[in-house]
Design a protein around this motif. Structure first.
Motif, PDB file in Angstrom:
ATOM      1  N   UNK A   1      45.943  34.076 -14.052  1.00  0.00           N
ATOM      2  CA  UNK A   1      45.024  34.037 -15.216  1.00  0.00           C
ATOM      3  C   UNK A   1      43.868  33.346 -14.816  1.00  0.00           C
ATOM      4  N   UNK A   2      42.866  33.509 -15.585  1.00  0.00           N
ATOM      5  CA  UNK A   2      41.667  32.518 -15.544  1.00  0.00           C
ATOM      6  C   UNK A   2      41.713  31.229 -15.707  1.00  0.00           C
ATOM      7  N   UNK A   3      42.542  30.743 -16.854  1.00  0.00           N
ATOM      8  CA  UNK A   3      42.716  29.374 -16.920  1.00  0.00           C
ATOM      9  C   UNK A   3      43.372  28.898 -15.631  1.00  0.00           C
ATOM     10  N   UNK A   4      43.960  29.262 -14.820  1.00  0.00           N
ATOM     11  CA  UNK A   4      44.713  28.769 -13.876  1.00  0.00           C
ATOM     12  C   UNK A   4      43.617  27.933 -12.916  1.00  0.00           C
ATOM     13  N   UNK A   5      42.465  28.749 -12.846  1.00  0.00           N
ATOM     14  CA  UNK A   5      41.356  28.323 -11.886  1.00  0.00           C
ATOM     15  C   UNK A   5      40.446  27.382 -12.835  1.00  0.00           C
ATOM     16  N   UNK A   6      40.395  27.606 -13.883  1.00  0.00           N
ATOM     17  CA  UNK A   6      39.342  27.064 -14.912  1.00  0.00           C
ATOM     18  C   UNK A   6      40.020  25.647 -15.213  1.00  0.00           C
ATOM     19  N   UNK A   7      41.026  25.690 -15.658  1.00  0.00           N
ATOM     20  CA  UNK A   7      41.694  24.415 -16.389  1.00  0.00           C
ATOM     21  C   UNK A   7      42.845  23.808 -15.482  1.00  0.00           C
ATOM     22  N   UNK A   8      43.801  24.565 -14.771  1.00  0.00           N
ATOM     23  CA  UNK A   8      44.914  23.798 -14.153  1.00  0.00           C
ATOM     24  C   UNK A   8      44.595  23.351 -12.758  1.00  0.00           C
ATOM     25  N   UNK A   9      43.854  24.086 -11.826  1.00  0.00           N
ATOM     26  CA  UNK A   9      43.705  23.503 -10.430  1.00  0.00           C
ATOM     27  C   UNK A   9      42.664  22.320 -10.599  1.00  0.00           C
ATOM     28  N   UNK A  10      41.741  22.221 -11.625  1.00  0.00           N
ATOM     29  CA  UNK A  10      40.901  21.187 -11.643  1.00  0.00           C
ATOM     30  C   UNK A  10      41.816  19.962 -11.982  1.00  0.00           C
ATOM     31  N   UNK A  11      42.544  20.087 -12.936  1.00  0.00           N
ATOM     32  CA  UNK A  11      43.301  19.215 -13.355  1.00  0.00           C
ATOM     33  C   UNK A  11      44.409  18.396 -12.598  1.00  0.00           C
ATOM     34  N   UNK A  12      45.129  19.474 -11.907  1.00  0.00           N
ATOM     35  CA  UNK A  12      46.166  19.036 -10.691  1.00  0.00           C
ATOM     36  C   UNK A  12      45.104  18.295  -9.570  1.00  0.00           C
ATOM     37  N   UNK A  13      44.170  18.925  -9.327  1.00  0.00           N
ATOM     38  CA  UNK A  13      43.277  18.160  -8.130  1.00  0.00           C
ATOM     39  C   UNK A  13      43.057  16.613  -8.453  1.00  0.00           C
ATOM     40  N   UNK A  14      42.560  16.753  -9.650  1.00  0.00           N
ATOM     41  CA  UNK A  14      42.097  15.391 -10.113  1.00  0.00           C
ATOM     42  C   UNK A  14      43.232  14.386 -10.027  1.00  0.00           C
ATOM     43  N   UNK A  15      44.432  14.845 -10.453  1.00  0.00           N
ATOM     44  CA  UNK A  15      45.657  13.845 -10.262  1.00  0.00           C
ATOM     45  C   UNK A  15      46.436  13.827  -8.967  1.00  0.00           C
ATOM     46  N   UNK A  16      45.764  14.706  -8.104  1.00  0.00           N
ATOM     47  CA  UNK A  16      46.300  14.722  -6.817  1.00  0.00           C
ATOM     48  C   UNK A  16      47.507  15.311  -6.427  1.00  0.00           C
ATOM     49  N   UNK A  17      47.894  16.415  -7.497  1.00  0.00           N
ATOM     50  CA  UNK A  17      49.103  16.999  -7.392  1.00  0.00           C
ATOM     51  C   UNK A  17      48.880  18.322  -7.116  1.00  0.00           C
ATOM     52  N   UNK A  18      49.897  19.125  -6.378  1.00  0.00           N
ATOM     53  CA  UNK A  18      50.050  20.410  -5.953  1.00  0.00           C
ATOM     54  C   UNK A  18      50.803  21.228  -6.830  1.00  0.00           C
TER      55      UNK A  18
END
Length: 269
Positions: A41-58
């Motif tokens: 879903x869109x929030x995966x790319x809009x909200x989740x991926x940026x948050x994980x990238x910022x925290x250096x999580x995958x």
């Protein structure tokens, strides 16, 4: 040879910690945490991926191949995979068993109750082909749509075990590496719980030296099953603050570690 942390050795000597083999299963940390997100879903790319990238999580994103969010945002999914996020398989059309209670949302064309095992297997393999075209990878994990395991009493994943490293289910539970069923890994489905609830689950995994898998859908909206953005951020902050004690990795990496340990017979109870 990598040495165990001093605290781990002291705990082993005290007799209140898992065996050395178990601890190694979590990369010499207290536990493993896997962050999974379903349905493409869109929030995966809009909200989740940026948050994980910022925290250096995958994390692991279980993609429905027919989702318009896959089609329209292919470049972004490919970029996420390059940064180490797993693109998992959530079937081509997300078929669920419409004969079960509460399944009025299931469309007749994609009612798992009317599928043959062969059709389900073919569609899941077709989705693997699509995902490989996006990320170029051959190793990935599967997530059962709606947690449905069977068609006419037959476990369809039995025909897919060589296609995947493991499969994630929807039953909640914390398990040691030896207890994990790689054909149906436990997970906690999150819907409206607080950030403190999420953190408390992590603390339980730390104390019991177990695997904790989170199952998210919407993060900050976008789905009927949702977790608020502040709660999700609170979880990531806790994981970040305790990165020395908690192994956070995509499902495929954790499952590969568990499978290798189980095959060696080196995981203690």
């Amino acid at each position: 040879m990598q040495l165990l942390p001093k605290l781990t050795l002291l705990a082993l000597l005290a007799g209140n910690s898992p065996t050395i083999a178990q601890t190694i299963s979590w990369n010499n940390k207290q536990c493993a945490v896997v962050l999974t997100y379903d349905d493409a879903i869109d929030v995966d790319l809009d909200n989740v991926v940026p948050a994980l990238d910022s925290a250096k999580f995958r994390g692991t994103f279980y993609l429905i191949g027919s989702s318009p969010v896959v089609t329209k945002r292919l470049t972004e999914w490919r970029a996420a995979a390059r940064r180490g996020h797993e693109l998992g398989n959530h079937a081509l059309f997300h078929p669920c068993d419409g004969s079960l209670p509460g399944r009025s949302f299931v469309q007749p064309d994609h009612d798992l109750h009317t599928y043959t095992v062969g059709r389900a297997v073919d569609e899941i393999r077709a989705n693997n082909t699509l995902l490989a075209a996006i990320d170029g990878k051959t190793a990935r994990t599967f997530a059962y749509p709606c947690g449905d395991l069977q068609i006419g009493g037959v476990k369809f994943y039995d025909q897919l075990k060589t296609d995947f490293v493991a499969a994630r289910g929807v039953s909640p539970g914390l398990q040691t590496a030896v207890q994990v069923d790689l054909a149906n890994i436990d997970s906690y489905m999150i819907n409206g719980e607080s950030g403190q609830y999420l953190i408390d689950l992590v603390k339980k995994a730390q104390a019991s030296h177990t695997l904790l898998v989170f199952l998210f859908h919407g993060v900050g909206g976008g789905h009927g099953l949702n977790v608020a953005l502040p709660a999700h951020r609170q979880l990531l902050r806790y994981l970040n603050a305790h990165e020395k004690e908690i192994w956070v990795a995509p499902m495929v990496e954790v499952a590969e570690k568990i499978r290798a340990a189980q095959q060696r017979g080196a995981v203690g109870k």
